[in-house]
Enzyme design. Structure first.
Site, short mmCIF file in Angstrom:
data_model
loop_
_atom_site.label_atom_id
_atom_site.label_comp_id
_atom_site.label_asym_id
_atom_site.label_seq_id
_atom_site.Cartn_x
_atom_site.Cartn_y
_atom_site.Cartn_z
N GLU A 186 9.81 3.73 -8.20
CA GLU A 186 8.82 4.60 -7.55
C GLU A 186 8.68 4.22 -6.08
O GLU A 186 8.93 3.08 -5.69
CB GLU A 186 7.49 4.43 -8.32
CG GLU A 186 6.29 5.17 -7.78
CD GLU A 186 6.41 6.68 -7.74
OE1 GLU A 186 7.38 7.18 -7.14
OE2 GLU A 186 5.50 7.36 -8.26
N ASP A 187 8.29 5.18 -5.25
CA ASP A 187 8.08 4.88 -3.83
C ASP A 187 6.75 4.15 -3.63
O ASP A 187 6.68 3.13 -2.95
CB ASP A 187 8.12 6.16 -2.97
CG ASP A 187 7.20 7.26 -3.48
OD1 ASP A 187 6.59 7.11 -4.56
OD2 ASP A 187 7.09 8.29 -2.79
N ASP A 196 -0.34 4.60 -6.19
CA ASP A 196 -1.62 4.84 -5.54
C ASP A 196 -2.71 4.72 -6.61
O ASP A 196 -3.14 3.62 -6.94
CB ASP A 196 -1.53 6.23 -4.88
CG ASP A 196 -2.73 6.59 -4.03
OD1 ASP A 196 -3.37 5.69 -3.50
OD2 ASP A 196 -3.02 7.80 -3.90
N LYS A 205 -0.81 0.41 -3.44
CA LYS A 205 -2.14 0.39 -2.80
C LYS A 205 -3.14 -0.05 -3.85
O LYS A 205 -3.76 0.79 -4.51
CB LYS A 205 -2.52 1.80 -2.34
CG LYS A 205 -1.76 2.38 -1.18
CD LYS A 205 -2.40 3.74 -0.83
CE LYS A 205 -1.53 4.58 0.04
NZ LYS A 205 -2.05 5.96 0.17
N VAL A 218 0.74 6.58 4.22
CA VAL A 218 1.99 6.14 4.84
C VAL A 218 3.09 7.17 4.67
O VAL A 218 3.11 7.92 3.68
CB VAL A 218 2.45 4.77 4.28
CG1 VAL A 218 1.56 3.64 4.78
CG2 VAL A 218 2.50 4.78 2.76
N ASP A 242 6.31 11.17 2.40
CA ASP A 242 5.99 12.29 3.28
C ASP A 242 4.50 12.53 3.41
O ASP A 242 3.69 12.00 2.64
CB ASP A 242 6.61 13.58 2.73
CG ASP A 242 5.84 14.08 1.49
OD1 ASP A 242 5.58 13.26 0.59
OD2 ASP A 242 5.47 15.27 1.46
N ARG A 251 9.82 12.22 6.02
CA ARG A 251 10.54 11.51 4.95
C ARG A 251 11.72 10.70 5.47
O ARG A 251 12.11 9.71 4.88
CB ARG A 251 11.11 12.51 3.93
CG ARG A 251 10.14 12.96 2.88
CD ARG A 251 10.89 13.61 1.73
NE ARG A 251 10.05 14.55 1.01
CZ ARG A 251 9.14 14.20 0.11
NH1 ARG A 251 8.96 12.94 -0.19
NH2 ARG A 251 8.42 15.13 -0.50
#
Ligand code: IMP
Ligand code: MG
Length: 188
Positions: A110-111, A114, A142, A164, A170, A176
């Site tokens: 995963e990027d 959150d 986060k 971010v 994005d 991106r």
């Protein structure tokens, strides 16, 4: 085209660097060597990237790993959907993996984590398919924003509660392709 677009919104067009491309590269090499060690006896792992945000991270991570590995992608609904505005935490599967993951060693990539809703949903979904092992790797986390508990096996960087962009991430499809991770001030 007329009207206000993200391109003309103050804050959005002036990203400030939070993590440099060099720091990202170094951390990815560390994560890859941890993964190589942890899965040394696994035979082969299946890396499942969550689209779209993880496509840059996955491509660098997958090439830094040296043990046998396969690549899959999965896509889920993202922020900004009318549905997720109405039902915070609602996640919808848009595209599934191509191959059966039963008895496979699965590492979800995963990027950013959150609230944790997206990853918690995907881990539940994938677990029901009977993988041999199931772990999660995220470039960013986060922790202050977490709404549901989710186990993260590999975390690149913990970051504060800011929006971010870059390195795959994005804001309204912008930024991106930045090589680094930057903070913007999205309009509220
Ligand atoms: P979660 O379900 O709240 O954990 O959200 C995860 C998803 O929200 C990520 O996969 C991203 O697509 C998106 N997201 C959350 N925070 C950010 C951010 O700061 N920048 C870009 N995308 C983000
Ligand atoms: Mg994402």
């Amino acid at each position: 085209m007329t009207g206000v677009t993200p391109a003309t919104l103050p804050g959005v067009e002036s990203p400030r660097e939070l993590i440099s491309a060099d720091e990202i590269g170094r951390r990815i090499r560390e994560l890859a060597s941890e993964i190589d060690d942890d899965y040394a006896d696994a035979g082969e792992i299946v890396l499942i990237g969550i689209l779209k945000g993880s496509f840059v991270f996955l491509s660098d991570l997958a090439r830094a790993i040296t043990i046998p590995r396969r690549i899959e992608f999965i896509a889920v609904s993202s922020y900004g959907d009318r549905e997720s505005d109405l039902h915070p935490g609602a996640v919808r599967l848009l595209m599934d993996v191509r191959h059966d993951i039963a008895d496979r060693h699965v590492l979800v990539v995963e990027d950013i984590v959150d609230t944790g809703h997206t990853l918690a949903y995907l881990l539940r979904l994938l677990k029901a398919r009977g993988p041999a092992t199931l772990r999660a790797c995220t470039l960013l986390s986060k922790p202050d924003r977490r709404a549901v508990d989710v186990d993260l096996d590999y975390v690149g960087f913990e970051i504060p509660d800011e929006w971010v962009v870059g390195y795959g991430l994005d804001f309204a499809e912008r930024h991106r392709t930045l090589p680094n991770i930057c903070v913007i001030d999205p309009p509220t």
